[in-house]
Design a protein around this motif. Structure first.
Motif, short mmCIF file in Angstrom:
data_model
loop_
_atom_site.label_atom_id
_atom_site.label_comp_id
_atom_site.label_asym_id
_atom_site.label_seq_id
_atom_site.Cartn_x
_atom_site.Cartn_y
_atom_site.Cartn_z
N ARG A 16 51.33 36.87 66.50
CA ARG A 16 52.23 38.03 66.62
C ARG A 16 52.18 38.56 68.06
O ARG A 16 53.18 38.84 68.68
N THR A 17 50.94 38.62 68.61
CA THR A 17 50.80 39.04 70.01
C THR A 17 50.36 37.83 70.84
O THR A 17 49.54 37.02 70.38
N ASP B 105 48.19 36.66 54.11
CA ASP B 105 48.93 36.08 52.98
C ASP B 105 50.35 36.63 52.84
O ASP B 105 51.31 35.88 52.64
N GLN C 255 35.08 29.88 51.90
CA GLN C 255 34.12 30.41 52.88
C GLN C 255 34.65 31.74 53.37
O GLN C 255 35.85 32.01 53.27
N THR C 256 33.77 32.57 53.91
CA THR C 256 34.21 33.85 54.45
C THR C 256 34.12 33.83 55.97
O THR C 256 33.14 33.31 56.53
N SER D 151 52.40 37.75 54.88
CA SER D 151 53.39 37.45 55.94
C SER D 151 53.82 35.98 55.94
O SER D 151 54.78 35.62 56.63
N ILE D 152 53.09 35.13 55.22
CA ILE D 152 53.32 33.68 55.34
C ILE D 152 54.78 33.32 55.05
O ILE D 152 55.44 32.66 55.85
N CYS E 237 46.68 28.59 54.50
CA CYS E 237 45.26 28.62 54.13
C CYS E 237 44.93 29.71 53.11
O CYS E 237 43.77 30.08 52.96
N SER F 217 46.41 37.51 71.50
CA SER F 217 45.55 36.83 70.51
C SER F 217 45.63 35.32 70.67
O SER F 217 44.62 34.62 70.63
N ILE G 251 50.04 29.01 63.72
CA ILE G 251 50.80 30.27 63.84
C ILE G 251 49.94 31.34 63.20
O ILE G 251 49.69 31.31 61.99
N GLY G 252 49.45 32.27 64.01
CA GLY G 252 48.47 33.27 63.56
C GLY G 252 47.13 32.93 64.17
O GLY G 252 46.60 31.84 63.95
N HIS H 149 42.63 25.67 51.38
CA HIS H 149 41.84 26.91 51.40
C HIS H 149 40.34 26.64 51.43
O HIS H 149 39.78 26.09 50.48
N PRO H 150 39.67 27.05 52.50
CA PRO H 150 38.22 26.88 52.53
C PRO H 150 37.52 27.96 51.72
O PRO H 150 37.86 29.14 51.85
N MET I 143 40.63 33.18 60.50
CA MET I 143 40.70 31.83 59.92
C MET I 143 41.02 30.80 61.00
O MET I 143 40.38 29.76 61.12
N1 LIG Z 1 39.08 35.49 56.77
C1 LIG Z 1 38.65 34.81 55.72
O1 LIG Z 1 37.49 34.97 55.31
C2 LIG Z 1 39.55 33.79 55.06
C3 LIG Z 1 38.94 32.83 54.21
C4 LIG Z 1 39.74 31.86 53.60
C5 LIG Z 1 41.12 31.87 53.80
N2 LIG Z 1 41.68 32.84 54.60
C6 LIG Z 1 43.15 32.82 54.75
O2 LIG Z 1 43.48 32.62 56.11
C7 LIG Z 1 44.72 33.28 56.40
C8 LIG Z 1 44.53 34.18 57.59
O3 LIG Z 1 43.56 35.16 57.30
P1 LIG Z 1 42.66 35.82 58.44
O4 LIG Z 1 41.49 36.43 57.76
O5 LIG Z 1 42.47 34.88 59.55
O6 LIG Z 1 43.62 37.00 58.92
P2 LIG Z 1 43.50 37.87 60.25
O7 LIG Z 1 42.16 37.76 60.86
O8 LIG Z 1 44.03 39.22 59.91
O9 LIG Z 1 44.50 37.15 61.26
C9 LIG Z 1 45.86 37.06 61.03
C10 LIG Z 1 46.53 36.62 62.31
O10 LIG Z 1 47.92 36.44 62.04
C11 LIG Z 1 48.67 37.06 63.07
N3 LIG Z 1 49.93 37.52 62.51
C12 LIG Z 1 50.17 38.55 61.65
N4 LIG Z 1 51.46 38.61 61.34
C13 LIG Z 1 52.08 37.61 62.03
C14 LIG Z 1 53.43 37.17 62.14
N5 LIG Z 1 54.40 37.77 61.48
N6 LIG Z 1 53.68 36.10 62.95
C15 LIG Z 1 52.69 35.48 63.65
N7 LIG Z 1 51.39 35.86 63.58
C16 LIG Z 1 51.10 36.90 62.78
C17 LIG Z 1 47.81 38.22 63.57
O11 LIG Z 1 48.32 38.49 64.84
P3 LIG Z 1 47.78 39.24 66.13
O12 LIG Z 1 46.30 38.99 66.26
O13 LIG Z 1 48.52 38.55 67.21
O14 LIG Z 1 48.12 40.67 65.96
C18 LIG Z 1 46.41 37.63 63.47
O15 LIG Z 1 46.06 36.92 64.63
C19 LIG Z 1 45.13 34.02 55.12
O16 LIG Z 1 46.04 33.25 54.41
C20 LIG Z 1 43.82 34.14 54.35
O17 LIG Z 1 43.99 34.21 52.95
C21 LIG Z 1 40.93 33.79 55.24
#
Ligand SMILES: NC(=O)c1ccc[n+]([C@@H]2O[C@H](COP(=O)([O-])OP(=O)(O)OC[C@H]3O[C@@H](n4cnc5c(N)ncnc54)[C@H](OP(=O)(O)O)[C@@H]3O)[C@@H](O)[C@H]2O)c1
Length: 286
Positions: free
Chosen positions: A32-33, A69, A116-117, A71-72, A90, A36, A6-7, A113-114, A11
């Protein structure tokens, strides 16, 4: 095991693809969309984009919540989870406590949680192998997550809920803070009459060698520069230049120089007089 997401952001793109390449069945993705979800599902064989989160719960028995984070919890609270299924987020900063609605419904919950970026959507170009995954939560899920970490070529580390903020902060210092520092360092090139992009080009080889040296020789042996040599005159010149051209960076410089002095002191190749004089110089300007 049928895995759902979901999302469908950065990540999810990397993790879903990595797990699929490691032989896991990624069955469904919602976001959400729908766009995606569709874009990501198309990159994974046998995976379907679903209209909403409920479809993920119906079709999968192991669900990753990969929304931002903040929205989880709201996402989890809206769903009636099936008993016995696994629900995992995550986030590095939050614990599995935010999945309490799923736990109340009888699901097993955990965080994964990985360290990694994943700066870009699209997945595939960020290494998951060789990295650590911090785990915390229900032991039944932890066993599956440990296997996943290992099948992805990484390893798992258990971090208690109590130490979550410190754990996450260590990642910020190694990634976000370094990125910010490189931004400051590149920006100084504007004072020299160049664009900051040019400064970045000049500094990148230095940054890469520094990371390689830390990996190969450890932190103490990688420290070079005036602090490590006890060059007080050069440090005085740095402080003077910052006072004249970039005063806002002075506290950052002094804090970092003071930290470098501690590393140099541990290495024992700076004499005590120079160390004391440098400490006084840096303290004087704080
Ligand atoms: N990016 C990193 O480097 C990284 C590293 C380690 C851990 N994380 C963790 O991974 C998680 C996700 O981060 P991310 O960087 O992947 O975020 P992100 O790129 O902003 O992606 C978030 C996704 O969640 C979707 N979303 C937002 N609100 C929603 C809802 N209410 N219901 C369903 N889907 C929803 C968005 O939807 P749409 O695309 O459909 O608009 C988007 O696809 C977080 O917990 C973050 O802490 C991230």
């Amino acid at each position: 095991m049928k895995i759902g997401f979901i999302g469908a952001g950065r990540m999810a793109a990397t993790l879903a693809l990595g797990l699929a390449q490691s032989g896991y069945h990624i069955a469904a993705i919602a976001s959400r969309t729908h766009e995606s979800a569709q874009l990501l599902a198309e990159t994974i064989q046998g995976c379907q984009a679903k209209e909403n989160s409920l479809d993920i719960v119906r079709n999968c028995d192991f669900v990753f919540i990969t929304t931002p984070d903040d929205s989880i919890e709201a996402v989890v609270d809206q769903i009636h989870w099936r008993e016995g299924m696994s629900v995992v987020h995550c986030s590095g900063a939050k614990t599995s406590d935010i999945l309490k609605k799923a736990k109340t419904d009888g699901a097993h919950t955990a965080s994964f949680h990985p360290m990694q970026t994943f700066p870009k959507t699209g997945g595939g170009d960020t290494e998951l192998s060789g990295i650590s995954f911090a785990l915390e939560g229900d032991p039944l899920v932890l066993n599956k997550l440990k296997d996943m970490a290992s099948n992805l070529g990484g390893w798992s580390v258990e971090v208690s809920a109590e130490h979550r903020a410190i754990y996450h902060l260590s990642g910020f210092l190694a990634c976000g803070a370094v990125t910010t520092l490189i931004n400051q360092a590149s920006g100084l090139w504007e004072i020299l009459g160049y664009k900051r992009e040019y400064g970045l080009k000049v500094l990148l080889p230095l940054l890469k060698s520094t990371v390689a040296s830390i990996e190969n020789h450890g932190i103490a042996d990688s420290l070079t520069g005036p602090i490590s040599r006890g060059d007080i005159g050069t440090v005085e010149k740095h402080i003077e230049a910052l006072q004249q051209n970039a005063k806002s960076i002075l506290p950052l410089y002094k804090s970092l120089a003071s930290g470098a002095l501690t590393v140099a002191g541990q290495r024992n190749d700076i004499d005590q007089t120079s160390e004391k004089a440098l400490r006084t110089l840096l303290d004087d300007h704080i």
